[in-house]
Write a protein that holds these residues in place. Structure first.
Motif, mmCIF file in Angstrom:
data_model
loop_
_atom_site.group_PDB
_atom_site.id
_atom_site.type_symbol
_atom_site.label_atom_id
_atom_site.label_comp_id
_atom_site.label_asym_id
_atom_site.label_seq_id
_atom_site.Cartn_x
_atom_site.Cartn_y
_atom_site.Cartn_z
ATOM 1 N N ILE A 97 139.835 -47.148 -82.334
ATOM 2 C CA ILE A 97 138.620 -47.896 -82.684
ATOM 3 C C ILE A 97 138.723 -49.336 -82.203
ATOM 4 N N THR A 98 139.869 -49.968 -82.403
ATOM 5 C CA THR A 98 140.005 -51.352 -81.949
ATOM 6 C C THR A 98 139.985 -51.441 -80.424
ATOM 7 N N ARG A 99 140.481 -50.396 -79.739
ATOM 8 C CA ARG A 99 140.386 -50.399 -78.269
ATOM 9 C C ARG A 99 138.929 -50.334 -77.820
ATOM 10 N N GLN A 100 138.156 -49.454 -78.457
ATOM 11 C CA GLN A 100 136.739 -49.363 -78.098
ATOM 12 C C GLN A 100 136.014 -50.666 -78.437
ATOM 13 N N PHE A 101 136.369 -51.242 -79.577
ATOM 14 C CA PHE A 101 135.752 -52.498 -80.017
ATOM 15 C C PHE A 101 136.053 -53.607 -79.011
ATOM 16 N N ALA A 102 137.311 -53.687 -78.570
ATOM 17 C CA ALA A 102 137.697 -54.717 -77.611
ATOM 18 C C ALA A 102 136.949 -54.552 -76.294
ATOM 19 N N ALA A 103 136.810 -53.304 -75.836
ATOM 20 C CA ALA A 103 136.073 -53.050 -74.595
ATOM 21 C C ALA A 103 134.597 -53.388 -74.761
ATOM 22 N N GLU A 104 134.041 -53.048 -75.922
ATOM 23 C CA GLU A 104 132.631 -53.361 -76.191
ATOM 24 C C GLU A 104 132.408 -54.869 -76.210
ATOM 25 N N TYR A 105 133.306 -55.609 -76.870
ATOM 26 C CA TYR A 105 133.199 -57.070 -76.899
ATOM 27 C C TYR A 105 133.305 -57.657 -75.493
ATOM 28 N N ALA A 106 134.195 -57.101 -74.674
ATOM 29 C CA ALA A 106 134.344 -57.602 -73.310
ATOM 30 C C ALA A 106 133.038 -57.432 -72.538
ATOM 31 N N GLY A 107 132.393 -56.291 -72.690
ATOM 32 C CA GLY A 107 131.123 -56.083 -72.014
ATOM 33 C C GLY A 107 130.030 -56.997 -72.528
ATOM 34 N N HIS A 108 130.037 -57.250 -73.837
ATOM 35 C CA HIS A 108 128.970 -58.065 -74.434
ATOM 36 C C HIS A 108 129.163 -59.554 -74.155
ATOM 37 N N PHE A 109 130.369 -60.067 -74.446
ATOM 38 C CA PHE A 109 130.581 -61.515 -74.364
ATOM 39 C C PHE A 109 130.991 -61.990 -72.981
ATOM 40 N N ASP A 110 131.535 -61.119 -72.158
ATOM 41 C CA ASP A 110 131.957 -61.537 -70.821
ATOM 42 C C ASP A 110 130.988 -61.102 -69.727
ATOM 43 N N VAL A 111 130.010 -60.267 -70.076
ATOM 44 C CA VAL A 111 129.069 -59.786 -69.062
ATOM 45 C C VAL A 111 127.621 -60.080 -69.468
ATOM 46 N N VAL A 112 127.186 -59.539 -70.608
ATOM 47 C CA VAL A 112 125.767 -59.618 -70.975
ATOM 48 C C VAL A 112 125.364 -61.029 -71.399
ATOM 49 N N LEU A 113 126.079 -61.621 -72.359
ATOM 50 C CA LEU A 113 125.674 -62.940 -72.852
ATOM 51 C C LEU A 113 125.722 -64.020 -71.774
ATOM 52 N N PRO A 114 126.737 -64.071 -70.893
ATOM 53 C CA PRO A 114 126.687 -65.071 -69.823
ATOM 54 C C PRO A 114 125.448 -64.942 -68.946
ATOM 55 N N MET A 115 125.010 -63.706 -68.689
ATOM 56 C CA MET A 115 123.794 -63.520 -67.893
ATOM 57 C C MET A 115 122.576 -64.067 -68.636
ATOM 58 N N LEU A 116 122.468 -63.793 -69.930
ATOM 59 C CA LEU A 116 121.335 -64.292 -70.705
ATOM 60 C C LEU A 116 121.310 -65.820 -70.706
ATOM 61 N N GLY A 117 122.475 -66.436 -70.913
ATOM 62 C CA GLY A 117 122.532 -67.890 -70.906
ATOM 63 C C GLY A 117 122.189 -68.477 -69.554
ATOM 64 N N LEU A 118 122.683 -67.853 -68.492
ATOM 65 C CA LEU A 118 122.422 -68.347 -67.141
ATOM 66 C C LEU A 118 120.939 -68.271 -66.796
ATOM 67 N N CYS A 119 120.270 -67.226 -67.265
ATOM 68 C CA CYS A 119 118.843 -67.029 -66.956
ATOM 69 C C CYS A 119 117.916 -67.715 -67.949
ATOM 70 N N GLY A 120 118.454 -68.397 -68.950
ATOM 71 C CA GLY A 120 117.608 -69.078 -69.925
ATOM 72 C C GLY A 120 116.879 -68.134 -70.855
ATOM 73 N N LEU A 121 117.426 -66.945 -71.100
ATOM 74 C CA LEU A 121 116.800 -65.963 -71.985
ATOM 75 C C LEU A 121 117.336 -66.130 -73.403
ATOM 76 N N PRO A 122 116.638 -65.588 -74.413
ATOM 77 C CA PRO A 122 117.163 -65.668 -75.784
ATOM 78 C C PRO A 122 118.542 -65.022 -75.874
ATOM 79 N N VAL A 123 119.461 -65.705 -76.526
ATOM 80 C CA VAL A 123 120.831 -65.214 -76.683
ATOM 81 C C VAL A 123 121.064 -64.884 -78.151
ATOM 82 N N PRO A 124 121.185 -63.599 -78.506
ATOM 83 C CA PRO A 124 121.577 -63.268 -79.879
ATOM 84 C C PRO A 124 123.018 -63.725 -80.096
#
Length: 644
Positions: A366-393
């Motif tokens: 579970i922690t491995r899946q969680f770590a991979a999920e966090y990597a996708g969210h915080f290292d991929v998705v959120l940087p794109m939202l911030g770069l494009c000026g979109l709402p960032v949850p």
């Protein structure tokens, strides 16, 4: 000698006073603030000596000996007034007398006014900022409690999850529709179901498209940490704790390691009134200059955002940072935040979100899946939202706000159990950008299924609340965030919630059809319906897998071969959490399920540190050449110290 410490001449070691003067000049603050941060003198002794030097009376503001005139002090009606009181340090009692809590350069300004108008000495008493804060908590305790719990609900009801009524039932209806839709698509006439399938596919494929687009974009480059101590603003960190006694030692150590001048750093640890064990742990480990305890009020729901609201009026800093109890942040994180806020594009930035990473990845699957999920969210998705000026949850921690922006937005919603995501949307609606930086905070993930389920249930429930609150007026949302921002929010939160609710039923219907040997679809509509279903399934898994691969590569996480095959099982767990969240949204919308911490068995951070020590490389110097975490003036330096 500066007036703020002149009263201590002959009472302290001259070398200590000289050191305080030099360091204060370098930081652009008062010498008394240096002495206090170093633990060389108490706040009361500083204020008493200053009062004697200026010919003023020292006012202790004792609870059992309050001046009679203060009984006329009116109840302060708003959190802005309390914040104004704490920032100005001036308490008027309604009779023309003033009690002033001044330190540093403000004390110099007071001395200059008294020198120009000696008659003011009879109308002014001096106290310490700490005593003024304690008085405000006693005198305005009930008002502060109501403001922390109900301010947003009363002043901006349309922005609070506390006003969600029938819409919660609408969400339940949508959930039930998503559950039966996969079976209806196979049983009902294809031409009838095709428009519904197209609308749902647009939502789910938009969710997939966002993540696929994020995989193609590199994160925004960020400036180096701000190295000038003089240019650093006063900074307040708020850390809410509840039943966290076991992680308090680690937390204090992590906060103590932050490379920031301690004279400019305030740490507010917010506790609940019924949590004696955590309180005792804080008193044992964090009873030192710079750390303060705030007790959250009992009014309203017992939630993290209410605790944050309770601490905000007592935060001195112009930048407010949020950390969780189990966090171990990058020691340079506040300096990196200041570099962004003071950079070329910093004027439009209302919040800076640092990245979160799972530290105990090796604890369980579970922690491995969680770590991979966090990597996708915080290292991929959120940087794109911030770069494009979109709402960032926002993530629930390691977000840093301009104080004036936070207060203008009404601070946090105590009725929303993902106050971070909600506040990220409100920032975008108010025209503020959220910057996502590479600085990382290590977190602990639940390693067993039950605590994971409780935490994820709260997240899904909060995302549902956020969707309902900001979806009340779609046109207004689109006008304030732009259509791109509104669609991004719908795809990210709406698509994620819809996918989790629908996934198990979609998988069962698809599997049942294949096992039953269902014939090929007859007709264009039926073929289109079948194609849409397959496309959603394939792109859903493909976008998740690609986002995971890119995120793990950027984060430097091993074990993709162990993570990828278990994604379907992890999705089923998320579906269970989403349905549990939907039930709670109806039955207990503001209930906060606590996640216990301090249970991790492994640590990637400790492993990295051990390898660094073994290789002969320490943590290295901070921006000013001192070891990380040495921004505090813990002990006086020798008079000949070149660094000061």
């Amino acid at each position: 000698m500066p007036v703020e410490i002149a009263g201590l001449a002959g009472r302290l070691d001259p070398a200590d006073l000289a050191y305080a003067i030099r360091r204060a000049e370098r930081l652009g603050i008062g010498a008394d603030e240096v002495l206090l941060a170093a633990g060389l003198v108490s706040a009361d002794r500083l204020a008493g000596a200053a009062a004697q030097r200026l010919g003023l009376r020292f006012e202790p503001l004792e609870p059992d000996a309050r001046p009679g005139a203060l009984s006329n002090t009116p109840a302060i009606p708003s959190v802005a007034d309390i914040g104004g009181l704490m920032r100005s340090g001036v308490l008027a009692d309604g009779t023309g007398r003033l009690i002033v809590a001044a330190r540093g350069r403000r004390l110099r300004e007071l001395a200059a006014r008294l020198a120009a108008r000696a008659e003011l000495r009879g109308r002014i008493a001096l106290t310490s900022p700490e005593r003024l804060a304690a008085f405000a908590r006693r005198r305005f305790g009930p008002e502060l409690g109501r403001l922390a719990a109900f301010r947003l609900l009363h002043t901006r009801p349309s922005e609070s999850a506390g006003t969600l009524g029938a819409s919660r039932l609408v969400m339940a209806g949508i959930g039930l529709l998503l559950a039966v839709l996969p079976f209806l698509m196979r049983a009902a006439p294809a031409p009838v179901m095709l428009p519904v399938a197209v609308l749902l596919a647009a939502l789910l494929l938009g969710w997939c498209g966002l993540r696929l687009a994020a995989c193609t974009m590199e994160p925004e480059p960020e400036p180096p940490p701000l190295r000038s101590d003089r240019l650093l603003p006063h900074y307040s960190l708020i850390v809410p704790l509840y039943r966290e006694a076991r992680v308090v030692p680690q937390l204090v150590e992590a906060l103590d390691a932050i490379d920031y001048p301690r004279e400019k750093l305030q740490i507010l640890m917010v506790i609940e009134p019924d949590d004696a064990e955590t309180t005792a742990a804080i008193v044992r480990h964090a009873l030192r200059p710079g750390f303060e305890i705030v007790v959250a009020p009992e009014a309203g729901p017992k939630t993290k955002p209410k605790a944050l609201n309770a601490a905000l009026p007592f935060a001195h800093g112009s930048v407010i940072g949020i950390f969780d109890a189990e966090d171990v942040p990058d020691p340079l994180q506040p300096r990196r935040v200041c570099a962004v806020l003071q950079g070329a594009r910093g004027r439009s930035v209302g919040c800076v979100q640092a990245r979160l990473a799972i530290d105990n990845m090796a604890d369980s699957w579970i922690t491995r899946q969680f770590a991979a999920e966090y990597a996708g969210h915080f290292d991929v998705v959120l940087p794109m939202l911030g770069l494009c000026g979109l709402p960032v949850p926002l993530g629930g921690t390691s977000n840093h706000f301009r104080r004036e922006v936070l207060e203008r937005l009404g601070a946090w919603d105590p009725c929303n159990v993902t106050e971070d995501a909600d506040l990220g949307v409100r920032l975008a609606r108010a025209g503020w950008r959220t910057a996502v930086i590479g600085s990382t905070t290590d977190e602990e993930a639940p390693r067993a299924a039950r605590p994971w389920l409780l935490q994820r249930t709260r997240w899904y429930k909060g995302w549902m609340q956020t969707l309902l609150v900001h979806g009340r007026h779609p046109r207004r949302l689109a006008r304030e965030t732009g259509w791109g921002g509104a669609l991004a929010l719908l795809f990210l939160l709406g698509g994620g919630v819809a996918a989790a609710l629908m996934h198990p039923f979609f998988a069962v219907a698809l599997l049942a059809g294949w096992l039953a040997g269902q014939p090929a679809p007859a007709g264009t509509a039926a073929a289109a319906l079948e194609g849409i279903g397959v496309a959603v399934l394939v792109l859903g898994y493909a976008s998740t897998l690609l986002c995971t691969v890119v995120g793990m590569r950027r984060r430097g996480l091993p074990g993709l071969a162990r993570v990828a095959p278990l994604i379907p099982a992890y999705w089923l767990m998320m579906s269970l959490a989403a349905w549990r969240a939907l039930a709670q949204l109806i039955l207990a919308p503001h209930y906060w399920e606590k996640t216990d911490h301090g249970l991790a068995r492994t640590s990637r951070r400790r492993l990295r540190m051990a390898l660094a020590v073994k290789a002969g490389s320490g943590p290295g110097p901070g921006p000013s050449g001192r070891p990380r975490g040495s921004g505090a003036a813990r002990r006086p330096r020798p008079a000949a110290s070149a660094s000061d």
